[in-house]
Enzyme design. Structure first.
Site, mmCIF file in Angstrom:
data_model
loop_
_atom_site.group_PDB
_atom_site.id
_atom_site.type_symbol
_atom_site.label_atom_id
_atom_site.label_comp_id
_atom_site.label_asym_id
_atom_site.label_seq_id
_atom_site.Cartn_x
_atom_site.Cartn_y
_atom_site.Cartn_z
ATOM 1 C CG HIS A 266 -7.760 0.020 23.243
ATOM 2 N ND1 HIS A 266 -7.206 0.022 24.492
ATOM 3 C CD2 HIS A 266 -9.081 0.253 23.407
ATOM 4 C CE1 HIS A 266 -8.163 0.238 25.382
ATOM 5 N NE2 HIS A 266 -9.308 0.379 24.752
ATOM 6 C CG ASP A 325 -16.271 2.132 20.500
ATOM 7 O OD1 ASP A 325 -17.251 1.678 21.099
ATOM 8 O OD2 ASP A 325 -15.460 2.910 21.016
HETATM 9 N N1 CMC Z 1 -6.157 4.263 12.224
HETATM 10 C C1 CMC Z 1 -5.004 4.646 11.629
HETATM 11 N N2 CMC Z 1 -3.875 4.875 12.305
HETATM 12 C C2 CMC Z 1 -3.921 4.707 13.638
HETATM 13 C C3 CMC Z 1 -5.066 4.303 14.305
HETATM 14 C C4 CMC Z 1 -6.216 4.077 13.544
HETATM 15 N N3 CMC Z 1 -7.363 3.704 14.117
HETATM 16 N N4 CMC Z 1 -4.800 4.211 15.626
HETATM 17 C C5 CMC Z 1 -3.533 4.553 15.796
HETATM 18 N N5 CMC Z 1 -2.995 4.862 14.569
HETATM 19 C C6 CMC Z 1 -1.628 5.271 14.269
HETATM 20 C C7 CMC Z 1 -1.571 6.663 13.855
HETATM 21 O O1 CMC Z 1 -0.595 6.668 12.832
HETATM 22 C C8 CMC Z 1 -1.066 7.463 15.035
HETATM 23 O O2 CMC Z 1 -0.180 8.364 14.522
HETATM 24 P P1 CMC Z 1 -0.496 9.935 14.479
HETATM 25 O O3 CMC Z 1 -0.288 10.412 15.899
HETATM 26 O O4 CMC Z 1 0.477 10.445 13.497
HETATM 27 O O5 CMC Z 1 -1.920 10.101 14.048
HETATM 28 C C9 CMC Z 1 -0.370 6.439 15.888
HETATM 29 O O6 CMC Z 1 -0.824 5.152 15.404
HETATM 30 C C10 CMC Z 1 -0.741 6.524 17.354
HETATM 31 O O7 CMC Z 1 -0.655 5.288 17.832
HETATM 32 P P2 CMC Z 1 -0.815 4.979 19.368
HETATM 33 O O8 CMC Z 1 0.174 5.797 20.132
HETATM 34 O O9 CMC Z 1 -0.778 3.517 19.535
HETATM 35 O O10 CMC Z 1 -2.295 5.440 19.635
HETATM 36 P P3 CMC Z 1 -2.871 6.173 20.904
HETATM 37 O O11 CMC Z 1 -2.652 5.374 22.110
HETATM 38 O O12 CMC Z 1 -2.443 7.597 20.954
HETATM 39 O O13 CMC Z 1 -4.385 6.176 20.474
HETATM 40 C C11 CMC Z 1 -6.562 5.599 20.025
HETATM 41 C C12 CMC Z 1 -5.294 5.166 20.745
HETATM 42 C C13 CMC Z 1 -7.725 4.693 20.442
HETATM 43 C C14 CMC Z 1 -6.901 7.038 20.408
HETATM 44 C C15 CMC Z 1 -6.299 5.507 18.498
HETATM 45 O O14 CMC Z 1 -5.973 4.187 18.155
HETATM 46 C C16 CMC Z 1 -7.470 6.006 17.673
HETATM 47 O O15 CMC Z 1 -7.615 7.201 17.442
HETATM 48 N N6 CMC Z 1 -8.355 5.063 17.216
HETATM 49 C C17 CMC Z 1 -9.539 5.456 16.497
HETATM 50 C C18 CMC Z 1 -10.636 5.870 17.489
HETATM 51 C C19 CMC Z 1 -11.186 4.723 18.259
HETATM 52 O O16 CMC Z 1 -11.502 3.682 17.700
HETATM 53 N N7 CMC Z 1 -11.377 4.897 19.583
HETATM 54 C C20 CMC Z 1 -12.028 3.894 20.427
HETATM 55 C C21 CMC Z 1 -11.121 3.398 21.509
HETATM 56 S S1 CMC Z 1 -11.747 1.894 22.246
HETATM 57 C C22 CMC Z 1 -13.212 2.285 22.989
HETATM 58 C C23 CMC Z 1 -13.042 3.074 24.226
HETATM 59 O O17 CMC Z 1 -12.405 2.622 25.180
HETATM 60 O O18 CMC Z 1 -13.587 4.175 24.283
#
Ligand code: CMC
Length: 389
Positions: A266, A325
């Protein structure tokens, strides 16, 4: 152009940027805390109904009994959909459009039937918000029924918001437990700070557009798998794994190929999402009561959480934890809701957050207009088309 030394900082993803002040919700992402108008989310999920939480977000205080009764009556009164909107839903369902596309179109279409659509006063915006909020479950139930060649079930005024929704979906009055589970899902999704869809709807209202347009922007943005669409993706991930004993192997392969574990991570929570914690406990009860698919999904989810968190911790990523989720697919499955509908329910609930935020912003509006940093060339020579190589 700015020299390298004076190059402005670009805030990719607008991370860490405050765009407005709010009294609606507060996320303490380091300590697993979420508050609506100062109330801890756990107290609301345990004790409230969705209508009470909607009142709280619109009026910034909990209602008295007579106020809540009136609020519920106004919402129940607004559940009907115009015949033409039902026809659009039916047509789109026959085309097998994604449920989120149908909700987005139906809400947009509803604006044509609202005589106050262009009036931006606080009183009118509250009335319109209540209408959209009240009609959203009817849209979802209608498309669910039409896409299965079943008759549309008109709303009932004597049922609560979520009770009526489950009744319109399945044609029978839900049990007290089913009603409570749906109330919890609706309450936990109602509002959540400056997330992507809230920001999209705020950008729209900041142009002094209208509440319907703001909600449509929110729906369009919520659809994505990195936002509201993550629950559907998490469900398919559990199904792909198939059983708890396949989890270890799946995690190794998934992380090696840089796949994300859907329903984890998140932008704001760097600790366990309190909504996921609440859902996890409720899912435990659901698994015991229902058995079958909900129980299997629950067991896979628990095992996947254990294995994935261990892997993340070994990489120093203790901040990647389950979000809401991750644990809703189990409850949705128990309530007979198919995965392609998960995000529509998130939508029906979040309309209160988008509209409350839009109305809050309109008290002191300012056009949202950030900058982008131009990094291309300047003063290029224009070459006529027949001279281009
Ligand atoms: N699984 C594996 N690695 C992850 C995950 C995950 N769920 N989340 C972050 N990472 C890692 C990953 O290595 C990523 O590196 P890369 O860019 O090389 O792929 C890196 O951490 C990015 O970390 P961050 O900067 O902390 O993450 P972010 O702020 O850019 O993204 C997020 C947050 C929610 C988009 C991401 O954690 C993700 O894609 N999660 C899966 C989708 C998900 O569950 N989304 C629901 C969000 S909560 C409900 C809502 O509010 O809608």
């Amino acid at each position: 152009m700015a020299s390298q030394a004076e190059k402005p900082k670009v805030y990719k993803g607008l991370e860490g940027i405050y765009v407005t002040e709010t009294r609606l919700s507060y996320i303490d992402g380091l300590h697993s805390k979420l508050y609506y108008v100062g109330y801890p989310i756990e107290a609301l999920a345990k004790n409230s109904t969705y209508e009470e939480v909607a009142f709280l977000l619109y009026f910034l205080r909990l209602p008295r009994k007579d106020e809540l009764d009136l609020f519920k009556a106004l919402m129940a009164e607004a559940r009907e959909l115009p015949e033409d909107v039902l026809n659009v839903v039916k047509k789109m369902a026959s085309l097998k459009a994604h449920p989120m596309d149908i909700v987005r179109t139906a809400v947009s279409y509803l604006a044509a039937y609202d005589p106050e659509v262009g009036v931006n006063t606080p009183e009118s915006n509250l009335r319109k918000s209540l209408r959209i909020l009240s009609k959203a479950p009817s849209i979802i139930a209608a498309m669910y029924r039409f896409s299965r060649n079943l008759d549309y079930i008109p709303p009932r005024k004597d049922l609560s918001h979520v009770e009526n929704f489950l009744y319109m979906l399945h044609g029978k009055r839900p049990t007290e437990f089913e009603t409570k589970v749906m109330d919890v899902i609706f309450i936990l999704h109602a509002e959540h700070g400056m997330n992507a869809s809230a920001f999209a709807s705020l950008v729209t209202i900041s142009t002094l557009s209208d509440i319907y347009s703001a909600v449509v922007s929110g729906i369009a943005t919520l659809k994505g798998p990195l936002h509201g669409g993550a629950a559907e993706a998490a469900y398919h991930q559990f199904k792909e794994i198939g059983s708890p004993d396949k989890v270890e192997e799946w995690v190794q392969k998934a992380l090696a190929s840089k796949r994300r574990v859907m329903g984890m991570g998140h932008r704001v929570y760097k600790s366990y999402d309190p909504r996921a914690k609440f859902m996890r406990e409720l899912d435990g009860e659901i698994a015991k009561i229902y058995g079958g698919e909900p129980k299997l999904l629950y067991e896979i989810a628990i095992k996947l959480e254990e294995v994935a968190l261990k892997e993340f911790a070994e990489k120093g990523r203790m901040d990647i934890q389950p979000n809401i989720d991750y644990y809703t697919p189990i409850a949705y499955t128990a309530l007979g809701i198919p995965p392609e509908y998960f995000t529509t329910i998130f939508t029906a609930s979040r309309i209160v957050g988008w509209t409350a935020k839009a109305m809050e912003y309109l008290k002191d509006p300012r056009l949202i207009r950030p900058l982008d940093l131009y990094v291309g060339e300047l003063d290029k020579e224009y070459v006529p088309i027949d001279k281009r190589g």
